[in-house]
Design an enzyme around this catalytic site. Sequence first.
Site, PDB file in Angstrom:
ATOM      1  N   LYS A  60      36.323  30.885  54.436  1.00 43.73           N
ATOM      2  CA  LYS A  60      36.884  30.988  55.783  1.00 43.73           C
ATOM      3  C   LYS A  60      36.784  29.630  56.469  1.00 43.73           C
ATOM      4  O   LYS A  60      35.714  29.225  56.908  1.00 43.73           O
ATOM      5  CB  LYS A  60      36.186  32.064  56.603  1.00 43.73           C
ATOM      6  CG  LYS A  60      36.985  32.399  57.845  1.00 43.73           C
ATOM      7  CD  LYS A  60      36.743  33.807  58.310  1.00 43.73           C
ATOM      8  CE  LYS A  60      37.870  34.257  59.235  1.00 43.73           C
ATOM      9  NZ  LYS A  60      37.632  35.527  59.853  1.00 43.73           N
ATOM     10  N   THR A  95      27.151  47.040  35.283  1.00 46.62           N
ATOM     11  CA  THR A  95      27.950  45.900  35.747  1.00 46.62           C
ATOM     12  C   THR A  95      27.114  44.650  35.490  1.00 46.62           C
ATOM     13  O   THR A  95      25.875  44.734  35.499  1.00 46.62           O
ATOM     14  CB  THR A  95      28.246  46.010  37.251  1.00 46.62           C
ATOM     15  OG1 THR A  95      27.005  46.011  37.953  1.00 46.62           O
ATOM     16  CG2 THR A  95      29.009  47.276  37.572  1.00 46.62           C
ATOM     17  N   TRP A 124      41.702  32.102  56.096  1.00 46.21           N
ATOM     18  CA  TRP A 124      41.175  32.394  54.759  1.00 46.21           C
ATOM     19  C   TRP A 124      41.812  31.481  53.720  1.00 46.21           C
ATOM     20  O   TRP A 124      43.021  31.278  53.726  1.00 46.21           O
ATOM     21  CB  TRP A 124      41.472  33.840  54.374  1.00 46.21           C
ATOM     22  CG  TRP A 124      40.725  34.855  55.192  1.00 46.21           C
ATOM     23  CD1 TRP A 124      41.256  35.677  56.136  1.00 46.21           C
ATOM     24  CD2 TRP A 124      39.334  35.139  55.135  1.00 46.21           C
ATOM     25  NE1 TRP A 124      40.266  36.467  56.667  1.00 46.21           N
ATOM     26  CE2 TRP A 124      39.077  36.158  56.083  1.00 46.21           C
ATOM     27  CE3 TRP A 124      38.254  34.631  54.383  1.00 46.21           C
ATOM     28  CZ2 TRP A 124      37.802  36.686  56.287  1.00 46.21           C
ATOM     29  CZ3 TRP A 124      36.996  35.172  54.596  1.00 46.21           C
ATOM     30  CH2 TRP A 124      36.779  36.173  55.535  1.00 46.21           C
TER      31      TRP A 124
HETATM   32  P1  ADP Z   1      31.055  41.764  37.195  1.00 42.19           P
HETATM   33  O1  ADP Z   1      31.448  42.528  38.441  1.00 42.19           O
HETATM   34  O2  ADP Z   1      29.602  41.715  37.041  1.00 42.19           O
HETATM   35  O3  ADP Z   1      31.737  40.424  37.050  1.00 42.19           O
HETATM   36  P2  ADP Z   1      33.035  43.111  35.644  1.00 42.19           P
HETATM   37  O4  ADP Z   1      33.348  42.533  34.332  1.00 42.19           O
HETATM   38  O5  ADP Z   1      33.068  44.563  35.807  1.00 42.19           O
HETATM   39  O6  ADP Z   1      31.587  42.608  35.990  1.00 42.19           O
HETATM   40  O7  ADP Z   1      33.960  42.376  36.705  1.00 42.19           O
HETATM   41  C1  ADP Z   1      35.016  42.979  37.381  1.00 42.19           C
HETATM   42  C2  ADP Z   1      35.621  41.981  38.307  1.00 42.19           C
HETATM   43  O8  ADP Z   1      36.176  40.894  37.585  1.00 42.19           O
HETATM   44  C3  ADP Z   1      36.758  42.499  39.136  1.00 42.19           C
HETATM   45  O9  ADP Z   1      36.308  43.193  40.278  1.00 42.19           O
HETATM   46  C4  ADP Z   1      37.476  41.199  39.527  1.00 42.19           C
HETATM   47  O10 ADP Z   1      36.857  40.548  40.613  1.00 42.19           O
HETATM   48  C5  ADP Z   1      37.292  40.358  38.306  1.00 42.19           C
HETATM   49  N1  ADP Z   1      38.486  40.425  37.464  1.00 42.19           N
HETATM   50  C6  ADP Z   1      38.670  41.128  36.335  1.00 42.19           C
HETATM   51  N2  ADP Z   1      39.899  40.900  35.819  1.00 42.19           N
HETATM   52  C7  ADP Z   1      40.519  40.035  36.649  1.00 42.19           C
HETATM   53  C8  ADP Z   1      41.813  39.416  36.680  1.00 42.19           C
HETATM   54  N3  ADP Z   1      42.717  39.612  35.728  1.00 42.19           N
HETATM   55  N4  ADP Z   1      42.098  38.602  37.732  1.00 42.19           N
HETATM   56  C9  ADP Z   1      41.192  38.373  38.705  1.00 42.19           C
HETATM   57  N5  ADP Z   1      39.965  38.903  38.723  1.00 42.19           N
HETATM   58  C10 ADP Z   1      39.625  39.728  37.710  1.00 42.19           C
END
Ligand code: ADP
Length: 541
Positions: free
Chosen positions: A437, A181, A442
């Site tokens: 918050k 990640t 929220w």
């Molecule tokens: P990191 O967690 O390091 O950013 P990732 O690329 O795995 O790496 O990120 C996943 C996160 O990105 C998701 O948990 C979410 O918060 C966000 N995310 C991905 N796609 C979307 C989307 N279409 N809309 C909103 N948030 C998104």
Amino acid sequence: MQATMQRVPLNMCSFFDRAGKMFGSVEIVSRMPDKSLHRTTYGAFHRRARLLAEALQKAGVQKGDRVATLMWNHYAHFEAYFGIIAAGAVLHTLNLRLAPEEIGWIASHAEDTVIVVDDVLLPLFEQFRAATKIRKVIVVSLTGKPVPAGYDEYEAFLATATGRWDYPPMDEDDPIAMCYTSGTTGRPKGVVYSHRSQVLHTLAQCLPDSIGLSGRDVLLPVVPMFHANAWGVPYAAVMLGMKLVFPGPHLHPDDLLPLLRDERVTVSCGVPTIWLGMVQVLDQAGVGAWKLHPELKLTVGGSAVPESLIRGFARHGIDVLQGWGMTETSPLCTISKLLHTQGEVSEDEMFATKASQGYTVPLVDIRIMGDEGEQPWDGKSVGEIQVHGPWITGAYHDLPASADSFTADGWLRTGDVAAITPEGFVKITDRTKDLIKSGGEWISSVDLENAIMGHPAVAEAAVIAVPHPKWAERPLAVVVFKQGQRATQAELQQFLAARMVKWMVPDAFAFVESIPRTSTGKFQKTKLREMYPTWDWQEAS
Ligand code: ADP
């Protein structure tokens, strides 16, 4: 009674071999660091990736060994994607945008022993090499310059293979690839994919009601090949034999647009920040000026896609599909398209649907969990998204199981907060860590950002929480204007007040030249929080 079907393990190499047999003449175009174009075919790709597999085995790589890549998006990275898997090894794509110490930590944690690296990235590699157990370094010369002594040159390494070689035995649950990640919210964690998970993900991703890909498409992946399997598109390309156009290291709209136009690209994918820049260039040029393929569509994800961006591309006849997912989920979980069950919808409803994260693709189960347990799909109740399915990770590499990440019944906790409509459309409010918050209520930073980016003068906006003496937290909007345009704080507040309840409208604005990005191109809120730990509220009021 028993089923009479043959028991054939799912195997990524069956897509690969079929591509070698059927799509040999299909082109693969790569832009090199000097911006020249390198052209090859699936035939050459298949032959060379097999040579890489044999050469790796000859060099002592065994089943399950981790082979890292430190590369931009281009033909050789694509060869490595499949050559490493074909060798029975595990492809570990390193994120070249992280700090050297972080990459070193990741490569050491994954126990990488061999690396394939671009010559232009060798100086970066040497900054973290000492922290790893990497014993063999295979260098691809993208510049055409000779590879320095002490490294294996990629072409010479391929030449150590004979071409008379066959695959090692493989099981569908064998590991084929791993990604960490990107650590937007914490220390990077490793996720390991299998043949089975990626074959199923690829099939689901290509369905017409998913992203809807075909061999007739021409695909330009802007998403880096080190970010969550490049969203699975290299596997999809091989399954379908799509012409591929790799952008190399040049990701500015001025570089991407000529490639999109000249290579007649029909599908491209990347994070919203890439497209926010591009829509401005298109707007400046005027509708139709760029003469892009009339069916070009963009798959956008990684963070929320502002409705204004979807409308912006629609003005140019370009369709935007939003996907939601994570490194932990291969990544595709949901896709935002109209569903046949919606019937006729107005234009506003259509854009609202597309601005949601969409519905789950087949085989992914989703639920939202609030403090009182599982929440109904009523479009209003919110909770943390939890997912379950054959391409969702059930653990992290070499980390003890934690209740923060997985539920007792084995679902992945995503840390994203959302509501789900009765039709099954997911609407993400925020990441848990990014919610604001204010006075016990929220506020969604995602909703605010999308609303601010709807103002005609605004190019980009990111919203974070800042401590407040009376309300505990208040939103701070960090805003970048489009070139040559401006708006005052009062004008932005007035614009927002017409779209949301008054107490949600930020009273703190910072106007900046640019917003810091994460290693995967998202707005870097951790950095913004460091930059704005406090705010002078007296001045703001
Ligand atoms: P990191 O967690 O390091 O950013 P990732 O690329 O795995 O790496 O990120 C996943 C996160 O990105 C998701 O948990 C979410 O918060 C966000 N995310 C991905 N796609 C979307 C989307 N279409 N809309 C909103 N948030 C998104």
